[in-house]
Design a protein around this motif. Sequence first.
Motif, mmCIF file in Angstrom:
data_model
loop_
_atom_site.group_PDB
_atom_site.id
_atom_site.type_symbol
_atom_site.label_atom_id
_atom_site.label_comp_id
_atom_site.label_asym_id
_atom_site.label_seq_id
_atom_site.Cartn_x
_atom_site.Cartn_y
_atom_site.Cartn_z
ATOM 1 N N UNK A 1 37.301 35.242 45.801
ATOM 2 C CA UNK A 1 36.198 33.886 45.219
ATOM 3 C C UNK A 1 35.091 34.253 44.856
ATOM 4 N N UNK A 2 34.424 35.003 45.411
ATOM 5 C CA UNK A 2 32.674 35.460 45.301
ATOM 6 C C UNK A 2 32.925 35.662 43.558
ATOM 7 N N UNK B 1 34.351 27.338 53.695
ATOM 8 C CA UNK B 1 34.635 25.765 54.140
ATOM 9 C C UNK B 1 34.904 25.067 52.525
ATOM 10 N N UNK B 2 34.312 25.842 51.694
ATOM 11 C CA UNK B 2 35.200 25.721 50.239
ATOM 12 C C UNK B 2 36.249 26.135 50.134
ATOM 13 N N UNK B 3 36.975 26.790 49.799
ATOM 14 C CA UNK B 3 38.187 27.554 49.565
ATOM 15 C C UNK B 3 39.338 26.844 50.337
ATOM 16 N N UNK B 4 40.016 25.574 49.788
ATOM 17 C CA UNK B 4 41.047 25.152 50.583
ATOM 18 C C UNK B 4 42.312 26.704 50.943
ATOM 19 N N UNK B 5 42.281 27.209 50.639
ATOM 20 C CA UNK B 5 43.721 28.618 51.022
ATOM 21 C C UNK B 5 43.122 29.198 51.634
ATOM 22 N N UNK B 6 42.111 30.016 52.011
ATOM 23 C CA UNK B 6 41.420 29.963 53.432
ATOM 24 C C UNK B 6 41.549 29.712 54.230
ATOM 25 N N UNK C 1 36.431 34.260 61.266
ATOM 26 C CA UNK C 1 35.036 34.767 60.030
ATOM 27 C C UNK C 1 33.949 33.641 59.890
ATOM 28 N N UNK C 2 34.571 32.767 59.964
ATOM 29 C CA UNK C 2 33.288 31.188 59.222
ATOM 30 C C UNK C 2 32.777 30.776 61.599
ATOM 31 N N UNK D 1 25.171 31.944 55.644
ATOM 32 C CA UNK D 1 25.505 30.575 54.807
ATOM 33 C C UNK D 1 26.498 30.767 53.205
ATOM 34 N N UNK D 2 26.408 32.040 52.607
ATOM 35 C CA UNK D 2 27.256 32.293 51.859
ATOM 36 C C UNK D 2 28.460 32.469 52.391
#
Length: 330
Positions: free
Chosen positions: A308-309, A62-67, A75-76, A55-56
């Motif tokens: 990001x993390x 999903x919350x990072x537009x650059x990814x 990976x998602x 979930x992390x």
Amino acid sequence: MILNASDVGWDESSGVDPSFPLDQLDNTSPYDVPPLTAWGVALCVSGTLIATENAIVVTTILATPSLRAPVFLLLASLGLADLLAGVALILHFLFLFCMEPSDWSELVTSGLLVTSLTASLCSLMGVALDRYLSLSHALTYGSGQSRRRAALLLLLVWLGACLIGAAPAMGWNCLGEPKSCSVARPLTRTYLSLLCGGFLVVVMVTLQLYAGICQVARRHAHAIATQRHFLPANQSYASKHGSGRGFSRLFLILSVFVGCWMPFSLWGLLGDASSPPLYTYATLVPAAGSSLLNPLLYSLRNKDIRKVLLHACCPHRHTHNTHIHYPTDV
């Protein structure tokens, strides 16, 4: 059959109607929940860990537009599939130790596990395909067209995984015919054989892709070294530099991949309903354990995801510096 009060020794003080059928009286007794075992604790803890870490990963991507590169979509998808596997393990624990088992609970758990494992394995193959294409087509891969193709591929993967997982609930099960059961009830032996055969095909294709990755990487490294006059044209760049870390990591990934998926794929083809359940658990645990190891081997090894993390955990110490994505990052 309804018996008289004298036949059953009925007592007026008991308050039970003498005309009440005894078989219905027995069926109304409460279900005795089995005691919690070490297997139940391991099932709950592992399912929670798998669901949490994946979930992390999914939330981070999903919350990072650059990814939004194709590899991050893959990976998602891998994280979502493994997240569902963790949820399936938690549901299995609840159905075993907190609720009365039933046919529908077996169908829900098995369908969710089949869907998650199928999507996870296909996503792993997609990650290998992404690595191969990013090396063999380094100049054009990663464009908007590649992202659309990756999204379309993942859509087809999830549609197929959902259809395969829904087959037992739609009637392809052995609940009405126990003799046709496989090593994993309520799946029929025909269904599980086809499923495990498909798993083996995906495993072989993935191994072939990684073999191609090794060939392309060695060829590129040797060409670069030759152009820069680091080595003579007839000397191996890999032998000069030990080729070290990259291929050792690749060997680790392949060992975990084969070790997790091969046992259950072979056992599903060879076993039957009369086989000891212990063997089924012994081969299914590594396949589920793959969902626990995938985030560590794939997502958390990526520099962009780690950055990001770290920024989310320590926003004052880590800033978002621009970083160019390379295939070796994942």
